[in-house]
Design a protein around this motif. Structure first.
Motif, PDB file in Angstrom:
ATOM      1  N   ASN A 114      43.191 -18.371 -53.686  1.00 55.06           N
ATOM      2  CA  ASN A 114      43.307 -17.762 -55.007  1.00 55.06           C
ATOM      3  C   ASN A 114      42.000 -17.060 -55.362  1.00 55.06           C
ATOM      4  O   ASN A 114      40.941 -17.439 -54.869  1.00 55.06           O
ATOM      5  CB  ASN A 114      43.618 -18.839 -56.055  1.00 55.06           C
ATOM      6  CG  ASN A 114      45.107 -19.127 -56.123  1.00 55.06           C
ATOM      7  OD1 ASN A 114      45.925 -18.255 -55.897  1.00 55.06           O
ATOM      8  ND2 ASN A 114      45.446 -20.359 -56.454  1.00 55.06           N
ATOM      9  N   PHE A 154      48.675 -12.899 -62.864  1.00 53.50           N
ATOM     10  CA  PHE A 154      49.653 -13.930 -63.214  1.00 53.50           C
ATOM     11  C   PHE A 154      48.986 -15.308 -63.203  1.00 53.50           C
ATOM     12  O   PHE A 154      49.118 -16.105 -64.131  1.00 53.50           O
ATOM     13  CB  PHE A 154      50.812 -13.898 -62.208  1.00 53.50           C
ATOM     14  CG  PHE A 154      51.788 -15.029 -62.381  1.00 53.50           C
ATOM     15  CD1 PHE A 154      52.739 -14.982 -63.388  1.00 53.50           C
ATOM     16  CD2 PHE A 154      51.738 -16.145 -61.559  1.00 53.50           C
ATOM     17  CE1 PHE A 154      53.631 -16.041 -63.570  1.00 53.50           C
ATOM     18  CE2 PHE A 154      52.617 -17.198 -61.734  1.00 53.50           C
ATOM     19  CZ  PHE A 154      53.574 -17.147 -62.737  1.00 53.50           C
ATOM     20  N   LEU A 155      48.245 -15.558 -62.131  1.00 45.61           N
ATOM     21  CA  LEU A 155      47.681 -16.891 -61.926  1.00 45.61           C
ATOM     22  C   LEU A 155      46.663 -17.297 -63.000  1.00 45.61           C
ATOM     23  O   LEU A 155      46.706 -18.415 -63.500  1.00 45.61           O
ATOM     24  CB  LEU A 155      46.996 -16.949 -60.549  1.00 45.61           C
ATOM     25  CG  LEU A 155      46.084 -18.156 -60.335  1.00 45.61           C
ATOM     26  CD1 LEU A 155      46.898 -19.432 -60.234  1.00 45.61           C
ATOM     27  CD2 LEU A 155      45.215 -17.981 -59.112  1.00 45.61           C
ATOM     28  N   LYS A 190      48.165 -11.007 -58.095  1.00 50.27           N
ATOM     29  CA  LYS A 190      48.251 -12.469 -58.064  1.00 50.27           C
ATOM     30  C   LYS A 190      47.409 -13.054 -59.200  1.00 50.27           C
ATOM     31  O   LYS A 190      47.857 -13.930 -59.938  1.00 50.27           O
ATOM     32  CB  LYS A 190      47.776 -12.978 -56.697  1.00 50.27           C
ATOM     33  CG  LYS A 190      47.586 -14.490 -56.590  1.00 50.27           C
ATOM     34  CD  LYS A 190      48.894 -15.253 -56.387  1.00 50.27           C
ATOM     35  CE  LYS A 190      48.778 -16.736 -56.701  1.00 50.27           C
ATOM     36  NZ  LYS A 190      48.272 -17.556 -55.658  1.00 50.27           N
ATOM     37  N   MET A 221      56.871 -25.344 -64.102  1.00 52.90           N
ATOM     38  CA  MET A 221      55.835 -24.872 -63.170  1.00 52.90           C
ATOM     39  C   MET A 221      54.436 -25.366 -63.587  1.00 52.90           C
ATOM     40  O   MET A 221      54.031 -25.233 -64.739  1.00 52.90           O
ATOM     41  CB  MET A 221      55.816 -23.358 -63.103  1.00 52.90           C
ATOM     42  CG  MET A 221      54.862 -22.871 -62.033  1.00 52.90           C
ATOM     43  SD  MET A 221      54.503 -21.142 -62.187  1.00 52.90           S
ATOM     44  CE  MET A 221      54.223 -20.744 -60.481  1.00 52.90           C
ATOM     45  N   THR A 222      53.733 -25.920 -62.619  1.00 54.53           N
ATOM     46  CA  THR A 222      52.346 -26.341 -62.849  1.00 54.53           C
ATOM     47  C   THR A 222      51.441 -25.399 -62.049  1.00 54.53           C
ATOM     48  O   THR A 222      51.926 -24.522 -61.342  1.00 54.53           O
ATOM     49  CB  THR A 222      52.129 -27.790 -62.372  1.00 54.53           C
ATOM     50  OG1 THR A 222      52.491 -27.867 -60.990  1.00 54.53           O
ATOM     51  CG2 THR A 222      52.974 -28.769 -63.178  1.00 54.53           C
ATOM     52  N   SER A 223      50.123 -25.594 -62.147  1.00 50.15           N
ATOM     53  CA  SER A 223      49.212 -24.776 -61.344  1.00 50.15           C
ATOM     54  C   SER A 223      48.302 -25.680 -60.526  1.00 50.15           C
ATOM     55  O   SER A 223      48.076 -26.844 -60.880  1.00 50.15           O
ATOM     56  CB  SER A 223      48.361 -23.875 -62.246  1.00 50.15           C
ATOM     57  OG  SER A 223      47.424 -24.655 -62.954  1.00 50.15           O
ATOM     58  N   SER A 224      47.761 -25.120 -59.437  1.00 51.85           N
ATOM     59  CA  SER A 224      46.883 -25.931 -58.588  1.00 51.85           C
ATOM     60  C   SER A 224      45.605 -26.308 -59.350  1.00 51.85           C
ATOM     61  O   SER A 224      45.063 -27.393 -59.160  1.00 51.85           O
ATOM     62  CB  SER A 224      46.567 -25.211 -57.280  1.00 51.85           C
ATOM     63  OG  SER A 224      46.005 -23.948 -57.514  1.00 51.85           O
ATOM     64  N   ARG A 248      52.208 -17.122 -53.077  1.00 48.45           N
ATOM     65  CA  ARG A 248      52.755 -17.705 -54.306  1.00 48.45           C
ATOM     66  C   ARG A 248      53.674 -18.847 -53.903  1.00 48.45           C
ATOM     67  O   ARG A 248      54.694 -18.629 -53.246  1.00 48.45           O
ATOM     68  CB  ARG A 248      53.558 -16.652 -55.084  1.00 48.45           C
ATOM     69  CG  ARG A 248      52.683 -15.560 -55.688  1.00 48.45           C
ATOM     70  CD  ARG A 248      53.531 -14.387 -56.115  1.00 48.45           C
ATOM     71  NE  ARG A 248      52.794 -13.412 -56.907  1.00 48.45           N
ATOM     72  CZ  ARG A 248      52.017 -12.455 -56.417  1.00 48.45           C
ATOM     73  NH1 ARG A 248      51.848 -12.345 -55.104  1.00 48.45           N
ATOM     74  NH2 ARG A 248      51.407 -11.603 -57.211  1.00 48.45           N
ATOM     75  N   LEU A 249      53.287 -20.060 -54.243  1.00 42.52           N
ATOM     76  CA  LEU A 249      54.133 -21.232 -54.038  1.00 42.52           C
ATOM     77  C   LEU A 249      53.530 -22.377 -54.837  1.00 42.52           C
ATOM     78  O   LEU A 249      52.411 -22.265 -55.340  1.00 42.52           O
ATOM     79  CB  LEU A 249      54.272 -21.599 -52.550  1.00 42.52           C
ATOM     80  CG  LEU A 249      53.266 -22.542 -51.896  1.00 42.52           C
ATOM     81  CD1 LEU A 249      53.787 -22.972 -50.542  1.00 42.52           C
ATOM     82  CD2 LEU A 249      51.898 -21.930 -51.752  1.00 42.52           C
TER      83      LEU A 249
END
Ligand SMILES: NC(=O)C1=CN([C@@H]2O[C@H](COP(=O)(O)OP(=O)(O)OC[C@H]3O[C@@H](n4cnc5c(N)ncnc54)[C@H](OP(=O)(O)O)[C@@H]3O)[C@@H](O)[C@H]2O)C=CC1
Ligand SMILES: CC(C)(CO)C(=O)C(=O)O
Length: 242
Positions: A49, A133-134, A130, A193-196, A77-78
């Protein structure tokens, strides 16, 4: 799904493609595990990222170490996390990879394996698409320690502001960013949806706050773009995670 995989602390076999996938904070030490004789003229594809890793991978010292290798940008994206040694939990069905030109053979192999793969010509656009959005998702799910659905409900104004600010920075960097399209897409993403960044923070792991939020602030600063909400959110997280 179970798949056999072999692991080694040091890459000893020559490879055609090397996927570079540590956390941003571990990139330099991870590359020490990848000696030049194994890399030769391989394609190095970082799937980290953020975007500042591209400059690191192209710095003169690494060019000297891997003189014949090519660094090709990629983004994935996953939603995945490791649940134990050798065990990975992949949530939902999203598994999409974008690659810059030069990694066509990898693109074909990943597509054969069932991933949604695209090769696109613009490296800057690929990386900022990416991040556009991220960054808003990661920064606000981490702020709230809750998934995107809760962010949409409780921090909707901040989410919109972050998307608009990051898109403005992306445009200043030369990417074709469209905040309205990002917001429209975000509205379709499952509420769970969560994030890393959020998962790493909750687990007490080292985080990629600098690679994600810090990188947006530094790019904004380079171009003189005003990003008050992003600054407030990143500063708050910096203080919390210090
Ligand atoms: N997880 C996700 O859903 C997503 C992650 N990303 C990005 O992908 C990148 C990787 O994330 P993720 O897979 O979640 O991270 P993990 O922490 O799960 O995995 C990182 C990998 O890097 C290895 N590594 C770390 N330090 C070193 C080192 N010093 N030397 C050699 N190998 C090392 C780890 O090895 P070991 O197994 O020995 O610990 C591990 O295999 C990050 O930039 C992340 O932001 C992007 C999209 C989604
Ligand atoms: C965009 C998102 C949230 C999923 O791919 C991600 O990259 C992450 O969790 O780091």
């Amino acid at each position: 799904m179970t798949a056999p995989a072999s692991g080694a602390e040091l890459l000893t076999e020559p490879v055609d493609v090397c996927l570079v996938t540590p956390k941003a904070t571990r990139l330099e030490e991870a590359l020490d595990r990848v000696p030049a004789p194994a890399v030769r003229d391989a394609v190095l594809v970082p799937l980290l990222n953020g975007l500042e890793h591209m400059a690191l991978l192209r710095q003169p010292l690494l060019r000297q170490r891997y003189p014949d290798a090519r660094v090709v940008a990629g983004a994935i994206r996953l939603v995945a996390s490791r649940t134990g040694p050798g065990a990975v939990r992949h949530e939902g069905s999203l598994a999409a990879v974008q690659l810059a030109p030069g990694a066509e053979a990898l693109a074909a192999a990943l597509a054969d394996a069932g991933l949604d793969v695209a090769v696109r010509p613009d490296e800057t656009g690929l990386l900022w698409d990416k991040l556009a959005f991220l960054a808003p998702v990661a920064l606000l799910t981490t702020t709230l320690d809750a998934p995107l659905g809760a962010v949409r409900k409780q921090l909707g104004d901040d989410l919109r502001a972050l998307v608009e600010e990051v898109a403005a920075v992306a445009r200043a960097e030369g990417a074709d960013a469209d905040a309205a399209a990002t917001l429209a897409f975000m509205a379709t993403v499952p509420a769970v949806m969560t994030s890393s960044l959020q998962r790493d923070t909750a687990a007490g792991h080292e985080t990629e706050l600098e690679a994600i939020g810090g990188a947006v602030l530094r790019a904004a600063d380079r171009h003189g773009v005003d990003v008050p909400v992003t600054t407030r959110v990143v500063e708050h997280l910096r203080a919390r995670l210090a």
